[in-house]
Design an enzyme around this catalytic site. Structure first.
Site, PDB file in Angstrom:
ATOM      1  N   GLY A  22      28.369 -13.793 -36.265  1.00 20.39           N
ATOM      2  CA  GLY A  22      27.997 -14.382 -37.367  1.00 20.39           C
ATOM      3  C   GLY A  22      26.529 -14.816 -37.162  1.00 20.39           C
ATOM      4  N   ILE A  47      36.138 -12.787 -36.689  1.00 23.44           N
ATOM      5  CA  ILE A  47      36.351 -13.767 -34.943  1.00 23.44           C
ATOM      6  C   ILE A  47      37.986 -13.739 -35.170  1.00 23.44           C
ATOM      7  CG2 ILE A  47      34.305 -13.723 -34.057  1.00 23.44           C
ATOM      8  CD1 ILE A  47      34.364 -16.927 -34.497  1.00 23.44           C
ATOM      9  N   ILE A  90      17.435 -26.815 -37.266  1.00 24.59           N
ATOM     10  CA  ILE A  90      16.402 -25.729 -37.048  1.00 24.59           C
ATOM     11  C   ILE A  90      16.305 -24.958 -38.052  1.00 24.59           C
ATOM     12  CG2 ILE A  90      15.504 -22.866 -36.257  1.00 24.59           C
ATOM     13  CD1 ILE A  90      18.516 -23.560 -34.947  1.00 24.59           C
ATOM     14  N   ASP A 140      29.946  -9.623 -38.642  1.00 28.56           N
ATOM     15  CA  ASP A 140      29.451 -11.218 -39.673  1.00 28.56           C
ATOM     16  C   ASP A 140      31.116 -10.961 -40.201  1.00 28.56           C
ATOM     17  OD1 ASP A 140      27.721 -13.298 -40.130  1.00 28.56           O
ATOM     18  OD2 ASP A 140      28.656 -12.690 -41.753  1.00 28.56           O
ATOM     19  N   LYS A 181      32.345 -28.171 -30.829  1.00 28.87           N
ATOM     20  CA  LYS A 181      31.716 -27.351 -30.368  1.00 28.87           C
ATOM     21  C   LYS A 181      31.415 -28.129 -28.817  1.00 28.87           C
ATOM     22  CE  LYS A 181      28.837 -24.882 -32.705  1.00 28.87           C
ATOM     23  NZ  LYS A 181      28.508 -23.745 -32.166  1.00 28.87           N
ATOM     24  N   GLY A 214      23.900 -14.918 -40.379  1.00 33.32           N
ATOM     25  CA  GLY A 214      23.642 -16.675 -40.412  1.00 33.32           C
ATOM     26  C   GLY A 214      22.317 -15.940 -39.989  1.00 33.32           C
ATOM     27  N   TYR A 240      33.178 -30.633 -36.413  1.00 27.40           N
ATOM     28  CA  TYR A 240      32.539 -29.921 -36.386  1.00 27.40           C
ATOM     29  C   TYR A 240      31.827 -29.965 -34.755  1.00 27.40           C
ATOM     30  CZ  TYR A 240      27.431 -27.027 -35.426  1.00 27.40           C
ATOM     31  OH  TYR A 240      26.909 -26.545 -35.373  1.00 27.40           O
TER      32      TYR A 240
HETATM   33  N1  SER Z   1      22.160 -28.059 -38.416  1.00 23.84           N
HETATM   34  C1  SER Z   1      23.624 -28.520 -38.197  1.00 23.84           C
HETATM   35  C2  SER Z   1      24.555 -28.320 -38.859  1.00 23.84           C
HETATM   36  O1  SER Z   1      23.836 -29.454 -39.747  1.00 23.84           O
HETATM   37  C3  SER Z   1      23.817 -28.854 -36.394  1.00 23.84           C
HETATM   38  O2  SER Z   1      24.126 -28.231 -35.781  1.00 23.84           O
HETATM   39  O3  SER Z   1      25.703 -28.633 -39.185  1.00 23.84           O
END
Ligand code: SER
Length: 327
Positions: free
Chosen positions: A10, A50, A178, A32, A151, A13, A147
């Site tokens: 990835g 992957i 982030i 990627d 995880k 990203g 998601y």
């Molecule tokens: N920031 C990610 C999302 O919004 C969550 O880990 O999917």
């Protein structure tokens, strides 16, 4: 004897791009689906998936890998829209990387450090509106999104391999949202924060898809990279677990808007709530407890809410969008 390499999946990203810069002097190989724009002399990039076992076999045959940063994933909003793709990439893709690790450990009889970025999406507080900081063991039995479920499953698989295979060194951070000054996220749900910030500098309009009072934990990209580097450099016997929360600040969407109005008083926001995305963020914690990371490996964010803007985001965004400051 060829050099040992770090493998980053990835790589195109947001975290991947920042990590490649950090590792510019090291021997790195990357995967990627997309071509990569930056490239360093010690860096070979594979365009591919992957899920492509031939590609992973080729890499296994050609390289000795001592660290894997498995960043490739379908993020939360996109995963809800395409659960089959998300399951394939997030679960089967991660299992392929675990298999590659086990081949490498068997072949070279050396330790392999596997870094896995997990997320606040593994928590589900939809029926528990707590104001407390959420600890690693709380509210993580039934993630709301595909998601989050994928995880959490991959965390568990990673821990199980680490327990049964001595040389498999599994380390994982549960990231908050982030925010980067350099790149824009795509396919996630915490994306509204980056979108507000970039829009306020770049133009005067933004239509926000979550309510103004929506509150999530965040860090900025330099702190995400700092955390990864700190965690991987700590001696294994200092770590009391495989999984750690980290965070810095927890603004509401309105806090972000108000902050950006300090830099662009003409910034115009309207709200067009996307109920599906609102439900996703409502299932995530407002704040998380990162005490274990502080105690075990000295985690501490460099940036808080105010200096993230004044010292990192705003100066870099002015540069990126070529904007002259009115000072
Ligand atoms: N920031 C990610 C999302 O919004 C969550 O880990 O999917």
């Amino acid at each position: 004897m060829q050099n040992k390499v770090k493998l980053i999946t990835g790589a195109c990203g947001e975290i991947g791009q920042a990590l490649i810069k950090k590792f510019s002097k090291e021997h790195v190989i990357t995967i990627d689906l997309n071509k990569i724009s930056s490239s360093y002399s010690n860096h070979r990039h594979f365009v591919g998936s992957i899920l492509d076992n031939d590609l992973l076999d080729e890499i296994n045959n050609q390289y000795q890998i001592d660290e894997i940063y498995h960043l490739a994933a379908v993020l939360s909003t996109k995963a809800e829209q395409n659960p089959q793709l998300a399951h394939d990439v997030n679960v089967n893709g991660t299992n392929n990387l675990y298999t590659l690790s086990l081949y490498q450990i068997k072949k070279y009889n050396q330790p392999l450090m596997f870094f896995f970025p997990s997320s606040i999406a593994i928590y589900n507080l939809i029926d528990n509106n707590t104001l407390d900081k959420v600890h690693e063991n709380q509210y993580c039995h039934n993630p709301y999104t595909v998601y989050g479920q994928s995880k959490l499953l991959c965390e568990k698989n990673g821990i199980n391999y680490a327990k049964s295979i001595n040389n498999f060194d599994f380390r994982c951070i549960r990231f908050p949202g982030i925010i980067s000054s350099e790149t824009m996220p795509s396919g996630g749900t915490s994306d509204y924060a980056s979108e507000i910030i970039h829009a306020a500098i770049n133009n005067n309009e933004y239509s926000c898809f979550v309510k103004d009072e929506t509150k999530l934990p965040f860090i900025v990209m330099p702190d995400a990279i700092l955390a990864i580097i700190k965690l991987i450099n700590v001696r294994k016997n200092q770590l009391n677990q495989h999984i750690y929360n980290i965070t810095s600040f927890s603004p509401t969407a309105q806090d972000l808007i108000n902050k950006m109005k300090e830099y662009n008083s003409n910034f115009n926001i309207n709200f067009s709530i996307d109920n599906d995305r609102q439900n996703i963020v409502d299932s995530w914690p407002n704040d998380i407890d990162d005490l274990l990371a502080r105690n075990d490996w000295g985690w501490e964010a460099l940036y808080n809410f105010n200096n993230a803007f004044s010292n990192y985001l705003i100066p870099n965004l002015y540069k990126k969008y070529n904007i002259k400051r009115n000072v």
